[in-house]
Design a protein around this motif. Structure first.
Motif, short mmCIF file in Angstrom:
data_model
loop_
_atom_site.label_atom_id
_atom_site.label_comp_id
_atom_site.label_asym_id
_atom_site.label_seq_id
_atom_site.Cartn_x
_atom_site.Cartn_y
_atom_site.Cartn_z
N LEU A 244 -7.25 4.24 0.60
CA LEU A 244 -6.92 3.76 -0.81
C LEU A 244 -7.99 3.52 -1.84
O LEU A 244 -7.74 3.98 -3.04
CB LEU A 244 -6.31 2.39 -0.46
CG LEU A 244 -4.90 2.32 0.16
CD1 LEU A 244 -4.78 0.88 0.70
CD2 LEU A 244 -3.91 2.66 -0.69
N TYR A 245 -9.18 3.27 -1.48
CA TYR A 245 -10.29 3.08 -2.32
C TYR A 245 -11.00 4.62 -2.72
O TYR A 245 -10.95 4.69 -3.89
CB TYR A 245 -11.38 2.07 -1.78
CG TYR A 245 -12.47 2.23 -2.61
CD1 TYR A 245 -12.46 1.32 -3.98
CD2 TYR A 245 -13.79 2.59 -2.27
CE1 TYR A 245 -13.55 1.24 -4.63
CE2 TYR A 245 -14.91 2.39 -3.14
CZ TYR A 245 -14.76 1.76 -4.25
OH TYR A 245 -16.00 1.70 -5.08
N ASP B 289 -7.50 2.83 -5.42
CA ASP B 289 -6.80 1.76 -5.42
C ASP B 289 -7.71 0.62 -4.96
O ASP B 289 -7.58 0.53 -3.83
CB ASP B 289 -5.34 2.13 -4.66
CG ASP B 289 -4.59 0.85 -4.75
OD1 ASP B 289 -4.94 -0.13 -5.40
OD2 ASP B 289 -3.52 1.13 -4.38
N SER B 290 -8.50 0.02 -5.80
CA SER B 290 -9.25 -1.17 -5.34
C SER B 290 -8.31 -2.25 -5.01
O SER B 290 -8.75 -2.89 -4.05
CB SER B 290 -10.09 -1.45 -6.32
OG SER B 290 -11.05 -0.60 -6.83
N GLU B 291 -7.21 -2.54 -5.60
CA GLU B 291 -6.51 -3.91 -5.21
C GLU B 291 -5.87 -3.78 -4.01
O GLU B 291 -6.22 -4.81 -3.10
CB GLU B 291 -5.62 -3.94 -6.30
CG GLU B 291 -4.48 -5.38 -6.13
CD GLU B 291 -3.44 -5.40 -7.17
OE1 GLU B 291 -2.71 -6.47 -7.03
OE2 GLU B 291 -3.48 -4.78 -8.45
N ASN B 292 -5.30 -2.47 -3.77
CA ASN B 292 -4.59 -2.59 -2.37
C ASN B 292 -5.60 -2.48 -1.17
O ASN B 292 -5.54 -2.64 -0.04
CB ASN B 292 -3.57 -1.42 -2.27
CG ASN B 292 -2.26 -2.00 -3.01
OD1 ASN B 292 -1.52 -2.83 -2.75
ND2 ASN B 292 -1.67 -1.10 -3.87
N ALA C 290 0.89 -1.34 0.04
CA ALA C 290 -0.04 -0.03 0.05
C ALA C 290 0.76 1.14 -0.07
O ALA C 290 0.46 2.17 -0.90
CB ALA C 290 -1.01 0.05 1.14
N ALA D 216 2.78 1.91 -3.17
CA ALA D 216 1.85 2.30 -4.56
C ALA D 216 1.67 3.83 -4.16
O ALA D 216 1.15 4.37 -5.40
CB ALA D 216 0.67 1.36 -4.36
N HIS D 217 1.81 4.29 -3.06
CA HIS D 217 1.50 5.70 -2.98
C HIS D 217 2.44 6.36 -2.19
O HIS D 217 2.28 6.85 -1.03
CB HIS D 217 -0.06 5.88 -2.26
CG HIS D 217 -0.90 5.01 -3.15
ND1 HIS D 217 -1.46 5.63 -4.15
CD2 HIS D 217 -1.55 3.83 -2.98
CE1 HIS D 217 -2.45 4.61 -4.94
NE2 HIS D 217 -2.49 3.78 -4.13
#
Length: 290
Positions: free
Chosen positions: A139-140, A145-148, A100, A103-104
């Motif tokens: 995240l969502y 970011d749905s995956e994380n 997570a 990714a960000h």
């Protein structure tokens, strides 16, 4: 017991949410494919044991509410390597947080939440559960970011209702979010399982009178939900985008819960999906302006 190819990690689910076809991780080299699952009650009629029949004819007896590890779908890899690659729950937890953050790397909210959670997860602490839900939500909702977000949700979606509504509130929020994410991805079976788990505390009251009152209150909440219309409108008219965002997030959380709970007499599933999309768009638009 037969061995199959799991994904690079396993995730936890409550035993009562197991379904045929899943593969229970018994140890680092053994997977047990499920053929059938049913629940046995104790002498007072309470769910007590989950009886899992395996494809090889053996049976697992698991306490109702106990967390078990389940292998994810198979990747393109060697079976022996894949089984050895299943990490411990602690390794999975650390890997989810690291993914997570990676990714960000520039997002301050993600960094702060990951830093707090990296000290460890105490499932008895509501503040820890809230941080997990908040990280998945950030995240969502904020980053798309749905995956994380789903991976973060999975850290606590296997926890059952233990009678503490304060802690359950955050677990339930993660379940509702996971139900939405999997519904969007087309994984209807997983979405239905998360939605079923959302309702775990609905019938927890054993006293008949209190149970009746709780059921009536729940039905009113479903049919007459507070969607903060006046608060959103007041903030928008005042040009207070920060306040408007906060109220819209509360509205979004309510909509996610309603959809996961199966909707109500007031809002159909299709209407809830439309409103969720609208609210996501509005919140993400406000994020860009802040």
């Amino acid at each position: 017991m037969s061995m199959s190819v799991p994904d690079k990690y396993a995730f936890r689910v409550n035993a009562e949410l197991l379904v045929p076809g899943q593969k229970v991780v018994l140890d680092e080299k053994t997977l047990a494919p499920l053929a059938a699952v049913h629940i046995e009650e104790d002498d007072l009629g309470n769910p007590a044991l989950v009886i899992a029949d395996l494809e090889d004819g053996q049976t697992l007896r698991i306490a109702y509410g106990a967390a078990v590890r389940v292998a994810a779908p198979a990747p393109e890899t060697n079976a022996a390597e894949a089984v050895r690659s299943i990490p411990t729950e602690e390794e999975t937890y650390a890997a989810v947080l690291a993914a997570a953050e990676a990714a960000h790397p520039e997002d301050r909210a993600v960094k702060e939440l990951v830093t707090r959670l990296s000290r460890g997860l105490n499932v008895k602490a509501g503040s820890n559960l809230q941080d997990v839900r908040d990280l998945a939500h950030t995240l969502y909702v904020d980053l798309g970011d749905s995956e994380n977000a789903l991976a973060v949700c999975s850290l606590i979606t296997g926890l059952g209702f233990d009678g503490n509504y304060g802690r359950w509130n955050w677990i339930q929020g993660a379940l509702a979010l996971a139900a939405q994410i999997t519904h969007e991805s087309g994984d209807i079976e997983a979405s239905a399982a998360f939605a079923q788990a959302v309702r775990a505390g609905d019938d927890a009251e054993s006293d008949p009178l209190k149970a009746k009152l709780s059921a009536e209150l729940l039905q009113r909440q479903l049919n007459e939900p507070n969607l903060y219309d006046r608060e959103v409108q007041r903030a928008a008219e005042a040009g207070d985008e920060l306040s408007e965002r906060d109220w819209r997030i509360l509205r979004l959380n309510t909509l996610l819960y309603l959809r996961a709970h199966g909707g109500s007499l007031t809002y159909s599933d299709a209407e809830l999906q439309r409103r969720i999309r609208t609210e996501l768009s509005a919140v993400r638009g406000l994020n860009m302006d802040l």
